[in-house]
Design a protein around this motif. Structure first.
Motif, short mmCIF file in Angstrom:
data_model
loop_
_atom_site.label_atom_id
_atom_site.label_comp_id
_atom_site.label_asym_id
_atom_site.label_seq_id
_atom_site.Cartn_x
_atom_site.Cartn_y
_atom_site.Cartn_z
N UNK A 50 0.22 6.45 10.64
CA UNK A 50 0.17 7.20 9.48
C UNK A 50 1.35 7.20 8.54
N UNK A 51 2.28 7.03 9.48
CA UNK A 51 3.76 6.60 8.68
C UNK A 51 3.65 5.21 8.10
N UNK A 52 3.25 4.48 8.74
CA UNK A 52 3.08 3.09 8.07
C UNK A 52 2.15 3.30 6.84
N UNK A 53 1.23 3.98 6.71
CA UNK A 53 0.40 4.19 5.46
C UNK A 53 1.20 4.77 4.30
N UNK A 54 2.06 5.76 4.63
CA UNK A 54 2.93 6.43 3.83
C UNK A 54 3.95 5.47 3.31
N UNK A 55 4.55 4.46 3.98
CA UNK A 55 5.41 3.41 3.56
C UNK A 55 4.75 2.50 2.84
N UNK A 56 3.65 2.05 3.09
CA UNK A 56 2.85 1.12 2.28
C UNK A 56 2.49 1.68 1.15
N UNK A 57 2.12 2.97 0.79
CA UNK A 57 1.70 3.70 -0.49
C UNK A 57 2.83 3.78 -1.30
N UNK A 58 3.97 4.38 -0.61
CA UNK A 58 5.44 4.41 -1.41
C UNK A 58 5.86 3.18 -1.92
N UNK A 59 5.67 1.99 -1.24
CA UNK A 59 6.19 0.79 -1.62
C UNK A 59 5.59 0.42 -2.96
N UNK A 60 4.35 0.67 -3.07
CA UNK A 60 3.29 0.44 -4.29
C UNK A 60 4.08 0.81 -5.53
N UNK A 61 4.36 2.23 -5.42
CA UNK A 61 5.26 2.90 -6.50
C UNK A 61 6.57 2.36 -6.90
N UNK A 62 7.29 2.32 -5.85
CA UNK A 62 8.59 1.52 -5.96
C UNK A 62 8.50 0.21 -6.48
N UNK A 63 7.22 -0.60 -6.30
CA UNK A 63 7.10 -2.03 -6.68
C UNK A 63 6.99 -1.73 -8.45
N UNK A 64 6.14 -0.80 -8.85
CA UNK A 64 6.20 -0.66 -10.22
C UNK A 64 7.49 -0.55 -11.06
N UNK A 65 8.25 0.20 -10.31
CA UNK A 65 9.73 0.45 -10.95
C UNK A 65 10.64 -0.71 -10.77
N UNK A 66 10.39 -1.32 -9.84
CA UNK A 66 11.24 -2.83 -9.53
C UNK A 66 11.07 -3.96 -10.05
N UNK A 67 9.66 -4.03 -10.37
CA UNK A 67 9.26 -5.62 -11.04
C UNK A 67 9.88 -5.73 -12.59
#
Length: 414
Positions: A243-260
């Motif tokens: 479940x924590x990995x799922x949260x990390x993966x979902x959060x990374x997608x939001x960070x990717x939008x800001x980082x790209x």
């Protein structure tokens, strides 16, 4: 027996120091970036120590006005920047079309393009920091990271620094960035580097935390596989890992939008890199009027920082991506072994839950891979891409030196 105890003690001491280094380094990067951000008086992000998370708080109107006046005064010192940009057009009006004028045209055009890119990137960075919607997205992403890191630290033990060379590389990059700032004469170029480094530092802290979390998962699975019959506490930890990995993966997608959009700026300054590396190569090979000490002083104070700091930033992102990919592959392999080697005496409901979570993990690992994308979702910054970028930079730099020598004007450097 005493040797085993001594070995265990040494490993615990090493992990304890790695945990402290990880905590101190991330805190130092985050607090330095936060203090610089608040000192720039831009944006509305503030850290609330009572809630232990980031919040949105409007700035005092008089503080904003005073800061704006100071910023306008600083930019007014760069009035000759406009003259430099428009000077690239002057050679077009010259009647003399000799190689000397063509060489001047080329040099001024390259300098003008580098300055215009710096001005454009600075404007974009400043607008993002001032945008309320961007500030809210950033606050939400940071708070999610803080929440997940606290959970991983509490459940799977203290996080320790994964891959010490990354921290050493970042420190080296930071020193070269300071040298890069001192080598610039334009205020707008210095501001561009400071704002870009602010965004980059936040991403560095995120990368260190992300690698530490995945390393904690792998460390737990290693101990889990060593148990013939895992305890109830370990089984609950395994479920929480999914479940924590799922949260990390979902959060990374939001960070990717800001980082790209920021990541694209790391590669858009290739024009500036070509200018500095052509000067370095030309100074080493063709500046025969300078002795070794004079050559080193010229390169060190004017071109070493701007020539190496951007490359090290890209190299850090590429190394993090490759390291992250290796750790995720190892995590996937260990979870597969856990799924295949479940003891028969475990509860049927637990085995069913693990198989369901394993299926979700496999789908998420392929549909939402945690990677360091650049410029688009389909471009990944790994070491292979970094080497291609380095080669492209050097090749273009050598071509510029060759052009300047062939124009008959001789190498002058910049």
């Amino acid at each position: 027996m005493s040797e085993e105890v001594d070995g265990c003690t040494q490993r615990n001491t090493s992990k304890r120091w790695q945990s402290r280094i990880q905590r101190w380094s991330v805190l130092a990067i985050c607090w330095f970036s936060y203090i610089f951000y608040r000192g720039c008086v831009v944006g509305q992000i503030k850290y609330d120590p009572k809630k232990a998370k980031m919040i949105i708080q409007h700035r005092n109107i008089w503080t904003k006005r005073i800061a704006l006046c100071i910023k306008m005064f600083g930019l007014s010192l760069d009035l000759f920047l406009i003259e430099t940009i428009f000077s690239a057009v002057r050679p077009f009006t010259a009647r003399d079309k000799s190689l000397r004028y063509i060489s001047q045209l080329f040099n001024k055009l390259v300098l003008a393009i580098a300055l215009q890119l710096s001005l454009w990137n600075t404007s974009r960075l400043y607008l993002w920091l001032s945008s309320l919607s961007w500030n809210r997205s950033f606050v939400a992403a940071v708070n999610d990271v803080i929440h997940v890191v606290i959970l991983v630290d509490d459940i799977f033990g203290p996080l320790f620094l994964e891959y010490l060379p990354l921290l050493i590389l970042y420190i080296l990059q930071l020193h070269l960035t300071l040298l890069q700032i001192f080598s610039y004469t334009y205020v707008i170029s210095v501001l561009n580097i400071l704002l870009l480094e602010l965004f980059y530092n936040v991403y560095v802290a995120y990368q260190l935390l992300l690698l530490s979390c995945i390393a904690a998962f792998n460390c737990f699975l290693k101990s889990y596989l060593q148990e013939q019959t895992p305890s109830r506490r370990q089984r609950l930890k395994l479920i929480r890992l999914f479940r924590l990995y799922a949260k990390i993966s979902n959060g990374h997608q939001d960070i990717k939008v800001l980082w790209l959009p920021v990541a694209s700026m790391l590669f858009s300054n290739i024009v500036e890199l070509v200018v500095h590396w052509s000067s370095i190569i030309g100074c080493i090979l063709f500046s025969h009027q300078l002795n070794l000490v004079e050559k080193w002083g010229f390169i060190f104070w004017k071109h070493l920082g701007p020539g190496l700091a951007p490359l090290l930033r890209i190299l850090f992102v590429g190394l993090c991506n490759d390291r992250l990919q290796q750790m995720l592959n190892f995590l996937n392999l260990q979870l597969l072994i856990v799924n295949l080697n479940q003891p028969n005496e475990l509860e049927e409901t637990f085995c069913y839950e693990i198989k369901k979570l394993q299926t979700c993990f496999d789908v998420q690992l392929r549909a939402q891979p945690i990677r360091n994308q650049i410029m688009s979702d389909h471009q990944v910054c790994g070491c292979a891409f970094v080497l291609d970028f380095f080669f492209c930079t050097i090749l273009n730099s050598v071509s510029c030196v060759q052009y300047e020598i062939s124009s008959g004007s001789g190498f002058r450097g910049g």
